[in-house]
Design a protein around this motif. Structure first.
Motif, PDB file in Angstrom:
ATOM      1  N   ALA A  10       1.172   9.108  -6.290  1.00  0.00           N
ATOM      2  CA  ALA A  10       1.670  10.482  -6.111  1.00  0.00           C
ATOM      3  C   ALA A  10       2.563  10.885  -7.269  1.00  0.00           C
ATOM      4  O   ALA A  10       2.520  12.043  -7.742  1.00  0.00           O
ATOM      5  CB  ALA A  10       2.416  10.575  -4.781  1.00  0.00           C
ATOM      6  N   ASN A  11       3.393   9.991  -7.777  1.00  0.00           N
ATOM      7  CA  ASN A  11       4.297  10.305  -8.898  1.00  0.00           C
ATOM      8  C   ASN A  11       3.520  10.557 -10.168  1.00  0.00           C
ATOM      9  O   ASN A  11       3.902  11.398 -10.982  1.00  0.00           O
ATOM     10  CB  ASN A  11       5.296   9.164  -9.091  1.00  0.00           C
ATOM     11  N   ARG A  12       2.414   9.796 -10.380  1.00  0.00           N
ATOM     12  CA  ARG A  12       1.612  10.025 -11.574  1.00  0.00           C
ATOM     13  C   ARG A  12       0.956  11.396 -11.549  1.00  0.00           C
ATOM     14  O   ARG A  12       0.806  12.054 -12.583  1.00  0.00           O
ATOM     15  CB  ARG A  12       0.533   8.931 -11.683  1.00  0.00           C
ATOM     16  N   GLU A  71       0.833  -1.214   0.000  1.00  0.00           N
ATOM     17  CA  GLU A  71       0.000   0.000   0.000  1.00  0.00           C
ATOM     18  C   GLU A  71       0.858   1.251   0.000  1.00  0.00           C
ATOM     19  O   GLU A  71       0.497   2.262  -0.639  1.00  0.00           O
ATOM     20  CB  GLU A  71      -0.929  -0.024   1.213  1.00  0.00           C
ATOM     21  N   GLU A  72       2.009   1.229   0.668  1.00  0.00           N
ATOM     22  CA  GLU A  72       2.923   2.378   0.650  1.00  0.00           C
ATOM     23  C   GLU A  72       3.472   2.605  -0.753  1.00  0.00           C
ATOM     24  O   GLU A  72       3.547   3.759  -1.233  1.00  0.00           O
ATOM     25  CB  GLU A  72       4.070   2.146   1.631  1.00  0.00           C
ATOM     26  N   LEU A  73       3.843   1.517  -1.433  1.00  0.00           N
ATOM     27  CA  LEU A  73       4.349   1.634  -2.805  1.00  0.00           C
ATOM     28  C   LEU A  73       3.266   2.148  -3.747  1.00  0.00           C
ATOM     29  O   LEU A  73       3.538   2.962  -4.641  1.00  0.00           O
ATOM     30  CB  LEU A  73       4.860   0.279  -3.286  1.00  0.00           C
ATOM     31  N   GLU A  74       2.017   1.673  -3.546  1.00  0.00           N
ATOM     32  CA  GLU A  74       0.913   2.139  -4.393  1.00  0.00           C
ATOM     33  C   GLU A  74       0.670   3.625  -4.207  1.00  0.00           C
ATOM     34  O   GLU A  74       0.396   4.357  -5.178  1.00  0.00           O
ATOM     35  CB  GLU A  74      -0.352   1.346  -4.070  1.00  0.00           C
ATOM     36  N   ARG A  75       0.765   4.101  -2.948  1.00  0.00           N
ATOM     37  CA  ARG A  75       0.578   5.540  -2.700  1.00  0.00           C
ATOM     38  C   ARG A  75       1.679   6.361  -3.358  1.00  0.00           C
ATOM     39  O   ARG A  75       1.427   7.435  -3.921  1.00  0.00           O
ATOM     40  CB  ARG A  75       0.542   5.803  -1.196  1.00  0.00           C
TER      41      ARG A  75
END
Length: 238
Positions: free
Chosen positions: A235-237, A227-231
């Motif tokens: 955010a980068n997108r 979930e941290e990686l998905e956030r």
């Protein structure tokens, strides 16, 4: 000759029946006194010789189907227990309400986990558990057959043939010592009786149910990282 034979049989029967007691309520006891609190046949073995004793020893050996012990309990308004095993009392950690050499089949199974029966409760450290889980090595293996077990002085396994998947207790113990225990396993001869030369040997066993709880903690820790990686990706997108 016939009179002597009759007398011999009479003496044997008299000796056996002297140990069998019948209560006024119909309860039967062998080696102890009848108890009319329950409708039962009560069997008690009391012989302090620092050896082994069997409350009941049974063996079925036919060519079609065999039941060493068959239990059935029906119509109990407050529960039915076809077979009830109690291994409390002295004996250290080597206490088992049931010991089976071979596969066990059941149509349902539950393990006691009531919070009222537990103390010193605290959550597992997910990060620590995950690191340990990553170090476990799952293996494919075959069990020793009965002849191989006897040659090595190990307990019989009931011919668990074919390949299996699991873990090695000695390896798990290095990471999760609380999930591994030493079991004093009885040794038997070819007739299924206690071995007269060596009565038992210690083998290691794994608490796989406890391992499930560890796996849950590891999965939860992994989910937090996912979930941290998905956030971060979201955010980068943006």
């Amino acid at each position: 000759m016939i009179k002597r034979l009759f007398l011999f049989v009479f003496l044997i029967v008299s000796t056996m029946t002297a140990q069998i007691k019948l209560g006024s309520c119909g309860a039967v006891a062998l080696g102890t006194n009848p108890d009319c609190s329950y409708n039962w046949i009560k069997l008690q073995v009391e012989y302090n010789n620092n050896d082994m004793s069997y409350g009941i020893w049974s063996r079925a050996n036919c060519t079609y189907r065999n039941y060493g012990v068959y239990g059935a309990a029906h119509n109990g308004s407050n529960g039915n227990y076809a077979i009830y095993g109690d291994a409390t009392g002295s004996g250290g950690s080597n206490k088992w309400a049931g010991y089976f050499a071979g596969n066990v089949y059941t149509t349902g199974s539950y393990q006691s986990s009531d919070s009222r029966l537990k103390k010193n409760i605290y959550p597992l450290n997910g990060k620590e558990i995950l690191e340990k889980i990553k170090r476990l090595q799952s293996v494919r293996f075959e069990y020793l057959n009965d002849n191989e077990s006897r040659q090595k002085g190990l307990p019989l396994l009931g011919a668990l043939e074919g390949e299996h998947i699991g873990l090695l207790a000695q390896e798990v113990e290095k990471l999760f010592p609380e999930l591994v225990t030493d079991v004093v396993s009885p040794l038997t001869d070819e007739n299924g009786l206690p071995d007269s030369k060596r009565t038992s040997v210690i083998v290691k066993a794994i608490d796989y149910n406890g391992l499930i709880a560890a796996l849950i903690a590891a999965i939860q820790e992994q989910q937090v990282k996912i979930e941290e990686l998905e956030r971060k990706l979201t955010a980068n997108r943006d």
